[in-house]
Write an enzyme that holds these catalytic residues in place. Structure first.
Site, PDB file in Angstrom:
ATOM      1  N   HIS A  36      -2.372  -3.954   4.884  1.00 31.64           N
ATOM      2  CA  HIS A  36      -2.144  -3.603   6.251  1.00 31.64           C
ATOM      3  C   HIS A  36      -3.308  -3.136   7.269  1.00 31.64           C
ATOM      4  CE1 HIS A  36      -2.413   0.747   5.781  1.00 31.64           C
ATOM      5  NE2 HIS A  36      -2.330   0.470   4.656  1.00 31.64           N
ATOM      6  N   CYS A  39       0.838  -0.993   0.008  1.00 31.44           N
ATOM      7  CA  CYS A  39       0.074  -0.052   0.005  1.00 31.44           C
ATOM      8  C   CYS A  39       0.908   1.294  -0.019  1.00 31.44           C
ATOM      9  CB  CYS A  39      -0.978   0.103   1.248  1.00 31.44           C
ATOM     10  SG  CYS A  39      -1.985   1.333   1.247  1.00 31.44           S
ATOM     11  N   ARG A  95       2.949   4.777   6.258  1.00 31.53           N
ATOM     12  CA  ARG A  95       3.424   3.836   7.577  1.00 31.53           C
ATOM     13  C   ARG A  95       3.804   2.646   7.502  1.00 31.53           C
ATOM     14  NH1 ARG A  95      -2.550   4.823  10.233  1.00 31.53           N
ATOM     15  NH2 ARG A  95      -2.905   4.167   7.940  1.00 31.53           N
ATOM     16  N   ASP A 145       0.509   3.702   1.750  1.00 30.20           N
ATOM     17  CA  ASP A 145       0.236   4.271   2.878  1.00 30.20           C
ATOM     18  C   ASP A 145       1.774   4.756   3.704  1.00 30.20           C
ATOM     19  OD1 ASP A 145       0.063   4.396   5.928  1.00 30.20           O
ATOM     20  OD2 ASP A 145      -1.848   3.966   5.786  1.00 30.20           O
ATOM     21  N   CYS A 197      -6.103   0.444   6.899  1.00 32.61           N
ATOM     22  CA  CYS A 197      -5.759   0.851   5.486  1.00 32.61           C
ATOM     23  C   CYS A 197      -6.744   1.794   5.095  1.00 32.61           C
ATOM     24  CB  CYS A 197      -5.705  -0.549   4.626  1.00 32.61           C
ATOM     25  SG  CYS A 197      -5.378   0.019   3.026  1.00 32.61           S
TER      26      CYS A 197
HETATM   27 ZN   LIG Z   1      -3.509   0.973   3.088  1.00 32.75          ZN
END
Ligand SMILES: [Zn+2]
Length: 197
Positions: free
Chosen positions: A98, A42, A46, A44, A101
């Protein structure tokens, strides 16, 4: 919050540090790459693939998008797959989703709009097909379950992808993994594994 100037300064420090320990570090890596892993994760911020797997320079070939999708009608995903499998000959493809998400949550709560909603259509479809089962769960359970089902669905997509099918047919060693990153513990968990050799 960092400024963009700080990013450039950090880069200079990073270069200096590498050259201190290994004066040929960048010259050597400029000659080519031989990563053993393709990471589909992803976008993302993080979930930085190299950081959380302790991987270094040249070890991971990485493709990231919203909610770690492996759409077989997406030229971006397909070209990454083709290059990773046919040219780099990676040994492992890791689909990593994750918890928490944003993409999955947007599909679950139907708050995605426009092009993002279009991109997340496969998660909307999973949600629709499994509506009765999801209805018995709490919001958090629904989110976590959709995260897992989404990872498994992307792994299933990859198994059906002609690029991967052909690699298996010619005897190329290639395994596909579905991993979950637990955002609150930092731990990676293996959900599924497929290897046709
Ligand atoms: Zn995500």
């Amino acid at each position: 919050m960092k400024s963009y100037e700080e990013l450039l300064l950090e880069n200079r420090a990073w270069v200096k540090q590498h050259l201190y320990f290994d004066p040929n570090f960048f010259k050597r890596h400029a000659e080519g790459q031989e990563p053993r892993f393709l990471w589909i994760g992803c976008s993302d911020s993080r979930v930085p693939a190299e950081h959380l797997t302790g991987s270094g320079y040249g070890e991971l070939f990485v493709h990231r998008n919203i909610a770690n999708q492996a759409h077989l009608d997406d030229n971006n995903v397909l070209s990454v797959l083709a290059y990773a499998v046919d040219v780099l000959k990676v040994h492992h493809i890791i689909v990593c989703g994750h918890e928490h998400c944003g993409g999955v949550i947007a599909a679950q709560t139907d708050t995605a709009t426009g092009i993002v909603k279009e991109w997340l259509k496969p998660i909307y479809e999973i949600k629709g097909k499994q509506a009765s089962q999801l209805a018995t769960m709490s919001q958090v359970e629904q989110q976590n379950t959709l995260v897992r089902w989404n990872i498994e669905a992307q792994v299933d997509n990859l198994k059906q992808c002609p690029i991967i099918q052909k690699a298996w047919e010619r005897g190329q060693g290639l395994a596909i993994h579905g991993w979950l990153y637990e955002l609150e513990t930092g731990l990676l968990k293996s959900l599924c594994y497929h290897d046709h050799i």
